[in-house]
Design an enzyme around this catalytic site. Structure first.
Site, PDB file in Angstrom:
ATOM      1  N   ARG A 258       0.819  -1.221   0.000  1.00  0.00           N
ATOM      2  CA  ARG A 258       0.000   0.000   0.000  1.00  0.00           C
ATOM      3  C   ARG A 258       0.846   1.262   0.000  1.00  0.00           C
ATOM      4  O   ARG A 258       0.510   2.245  -0.669  1.00  0.00           O
ATOM      5  CB  ARG A 258      -0.871   0.025   1.279  1.00  0.00           C
ATOM      6  CG  ARG A 258      -2.256  -0.455   1.072  1.00  0.00           C
ATOM      7  CD  ARG A 258      -3.126  -0.053   2.250  1.00  0.00           C
ATOM      8  NE  ARG A 258      -3.724   1.267   2.064  1.00  0.00           N
ATOM      9  CZ  ARG A 258      -4.703   1.532   1.210  1.00  0.00           C
ATOM     10  NH1 ARG A 258      -5.191   0.589   0.442  1.00  0.00           N
ATOM     11  NH2 ARG A 258      -5.208   2.740   1.110  1.00  0.00           N
TER      12      ARG A 258
ATOM     13  N   ILE B 275      -8.679   4.763  -0.067  1.00  0.00           N
ATOM     14  CA  ILE B 275      -8.201   5.737   0.918  1.00  0.00           C
ATOM     15  C   ILE B 275      -6.757   6.105   0.569  1.00  0.00           C
ATOM     16  O   ILE B 275      -5.926   5.227   0.338  1.00  0.00           O
ATOM     17  CB  ILE B 275      -8.228   5.120   2.341  1.00  0.00           C
ATOM     18  CG1 ILE B 275      -9.610   4.525   2.655  1.00  0.00           C
ATOM     19  CG2 ILE B 275      -7.797   6.149   3.380  1.00  0.00           C
ATOM     20  CD1 ILE B 275     -10.727   5.507   2.714  1.00  0.00           C
TER      21      ILE B 275
ATOM     22  N   THR C 274     -15.935  14.426  -3.649  1.00  0.00           N
ATOM     23  CA  THR C 274     -17.387  14.455  -3.673  1.00  0.00           C
ATOM     24  C   THR C 274     -17.905  13.156  -3.075  1.00  0.00           C
ATOM     25  O   THR C 274     -17.419  12.069  -3.392  1.00  0.00           O
ATOM     26  CB  THR C 274     -17.954  14.695  -5.088  1.00  0.00           C
ATOM     27  OG1 THR C 274     -19.385  14.638  -5.018  1.00  0.00           O
ATOM     28  CG2 THR C 274     -17.466  13.684  -6.107  1.00  0.00           C
ATOM     29  N   HIS C 275     -18.886  13.304  -2.167  1.00  0.00           N
ATOM     30  CA  HIS C 275     -19.409  12.156  -1.422  1.00  0.00           C
ATOM     31  C   HIS C 275     -20.930  12.124  -1.554  1.00  0.00           C
ATOM     32  O   HIS C 275     -21.586  13.171  -1.401  1.00  0.00           O
ATOM     33  CB  HIS C 275     -19.004  12.264   0.053  1.00  0.00           C
ATOM     34  CG  HIS C 275     -19.467  11.093   0.858  1.00  0.00           C
ATOM     35  ND1 HIS C 275     -18.842   9.867   0.782  1.00  0.00           N
ATOM     36  CD2 HIS C 275     -20.508  10.940   1.712  1.00  0.00           C
ATOM     37  CE1 HIS C 275     -19.477   9.011   1.570  1.00  0.00           C
ATOM     38  NE2 HIS C 275     -20.493   9.635   2.141  1.00  0.00           N
TER      39      HIS C 275
ATOM     40  N   ASP D 166      -8.989  15.612   4.298  1.00  0.00           N
ATOM     41  CA  ASP D 166      -7.951  15.565   5.329  1.00  0.00           C
ATOM     42  C   ASP D 166      -7.556  14.092   5.493  1.00  0.00           C
ATOM     43  O   ASP D 166      -7.895  13.258   4.649  1.00  0.00           O
ATOM     44  CB  ASP D 166      -8.425  16.235   6.632  1.00  0.00           C
ATOM     45  CG  ASP D 166      -9.581  15.494   7.285  1.00  0.00           C
ATOM     46  OD1 ASP D 166      -9.916  14.364   6.845  1.00  0.00           O
ATOM     47  OD2 ASP D 166     -10.161  16.035   8.251  1.00  0.00           O
TER      48      ASP D 166
ATOM     49  N   GLY E 259      -8.569  11.861   7.522  1.00  0.00           N
ATOM     50  CA  GLY E 259      -9.622  10.929   7.921  1.00  0.00           C
ATOM     51  C   GLY E 259     -10.428  10.464   6.715  1.00  0.00           C
ATOM     52  O   GLY E 259     -10.158  10.856   5.575  1.00  0.00           O
TER      53      GLY E 259
ATOM     54  N   ASP F  43     -13.583  10.915   4.840  1.00  0.00           N
ATOM     55  CA  ASP F  43     -14.715  11.833   4.620  1.00  0.00           C
ATOM     56  C   ASP F  43     -14.933  12.778   5.803  1.00  0.00           C
ATOM     57  O   ASP F  43     -16.071  13.160   6.106  1.00  0.00           O
ATOM     58  CB  ASP F  43     -16.011  11.036   4.343  1.00  0.00           C
ATOM     59  CG  ASP F  43     -15.897  10.154   3.103  1.00  0.00           C
ATOM     60  OD1 ASP F  43     -15.185  10.546   2.165  1.00  0.00           O
ATOM     61  OD2 ASP F  43     -16.516   9.073   3.083  1.00  0.00           O
TER      62      ASP F  43
HETATM   63  C1  GAR Z   1     -20.288   9.306  -6.929  1.00  0.00           C
HETATM   64  O1  GAR Z   1     -21.623   9.278  -6.475  1.00  0.00           O
HETATM   65  C2  GAR Z   1     -19.365   9.621  -5.773  1.00  0.00           C
HETATM   66  O2  GAR Z   1     -19.893  10.485  -4.838  1.00  0.00           O
HETATM   67  C3  GAR Z   1     -19.162   8.264  -5.177  1.00  0.00           C
HETATM   68  O3  GAR Z   1     -19.003   7.420  -6.291  1.00  0.00           O
HETATM   69  C4  GAR Z   1     -19.819   7.914  -7.345  1.00  0.00           C
HETATM   70  C5  GAR Z   1     -18.971   7.957  -8.594  1.00  0.00           C
HETATM   71  O4  GAR Z   1     -19.761   8.193  -9.717  1.00  0.00           O
HETATM   72  N1  GAR Z   1     -18.031   8.254  -4.297  1.00  0.00           N
HETATM   73  C6  GAR Z   1     -18.016   7.635  -3.131  1.00  0.00           C
HETATM   74  O5  GAR Z   1     -18.928   6.944  -2.743  1.00  0.00           O
HETATM   75  C7  GAR Z   1     -16.746   7.833  -2.339  1.00  0.00           C
HETATM   76  N2  GAR Z   1     -16.923   7.387  -1.002  1.00  0.00           N
HETATM   77  P1  GAR Z   1     -19.098   8.493 -11.135  1.00  0.00           P
HETATM   78  O6  GAR Z   1     -18.014   7.451 -11.371  1.00  0.00           O
HETATM   79  O7  GAR Z   1     -20.246   8.336 -12.109  1.00  0.00           O
HETATM   80  O8  GAR Z   1     -18.558   9.885 -11.098  1.00  0.00           O
END
Ligand code: GAR
Length: 213
Positions: A78, A105, A121-122, A154, A156, A158
């Site tokens: 990793r 991560i 983006t979450h 950061d 952590g 999310d």
């Molecule tokens: C998005 O909804 C993003 O927020 C999520 O994966 C999807 C990717 O969509 N990310 C996470 O869940 C991270 N924890 P995409 O490949 O169509 O952009």
């Protein structure tokens, strides 16, 4: 506009974005659709994926944007993989790094190298439902409103300061797929808008506050 280090940038300059993506890349597609607008203020200059078959790589190729695969299988461990990702990103000399569906991560060394310049983006309203299954977990909990969050990364999972959020209602009969699709519509708009503002106006973090401008 200012660079992250506070130096003014000429108005014709664009912030350089490197996008990290593991999946289909609809968020990347939205950024690629926005970046040709001269007023947007940012350009995707590179795409990095951990998955050789990620749809995001096809999107990058179609858009004429350089892309790199940094697959964990190609590294001893990793730590070595993290260095590989960090080097791959650094080659593009990014002003900002955008995690758009990047499902791994990143080590503190990566976060430190691009500190304050990484956004993620979450698909949930953080701090609720952090982690890899934000949509599934929100649905299982029974919330009536969920949404999406753009936050500064950061060390952590999310946990970084929140830049922007959009609420999305859960409707009767939703399953993970239908809810995620509805969230992704809001998410693409929020990401494009937020990254553009950051690129044009700058981003700084004061404690828990992420401030654009
Ligand atoms: C998005 O909804 C993003 O927020 C999520 O994966 C999807 C990717 O969509 N990310 C996470 O869940 C991270 N924890 P995409 O490949 O169509 O952009």
């Amino acid at each position: 506009m200012q660079t992250p280090s506070g130096h003014p940038v000429e108005s014709t300059a664009h912030a350089r974005l490197v996008v990290l993506a593991s999946g289909g890349g609809s968020n990347l597609a939205a950024l690629l659709a926005a970046h040709d607008n001269p007023g947007y203020g940012a350009r995707v200059v590179g795409v990095v994926s951990d998955k050789p078959d990620a749809g995001a790589l096809d999107l990058a190729r179609e858009a004429g944007v350089a892309s790199v695969v940094v697959a964990p299988a190609d590294f001893a461990d990793r730590a070595a993989w993290n260095i590989g990702v960090s080097e791959a990103v650094a080659v593009f000399q990014p002003d900002y790094v955008v995690l758009a569906g990047f499902m791994r991560i990143l080590a503190p060394s990566f976060v430190d190298r691009f500190a304050g310049r990484i956004v993620n983006t979450h698909p949930a309203l953080l701090p609720s439902f952090a982690g890899a299954h934000g949509v599934r977990d929100a649905l299982a909990y029974g919330v009536k409103v969920t949404g999406c969050t753009v936050h500064v990364v950061d060390t952590g999972v999310d946990t970084g300061p929140i830049v922007a959020q959009t609420a999305v209602p859960v409707v009767e009969g939703d399953d993970e797929a239908t809810l995620h699709e509805r969230i992704k519509v809001a998410e693409r708009a929020l990401l494009v808008e937020t990254v553009g503002r950051i690129a044009r106006e700058g981003l700084r973090v004061e404690g828990r506050q992420a401030i654009v401008g």
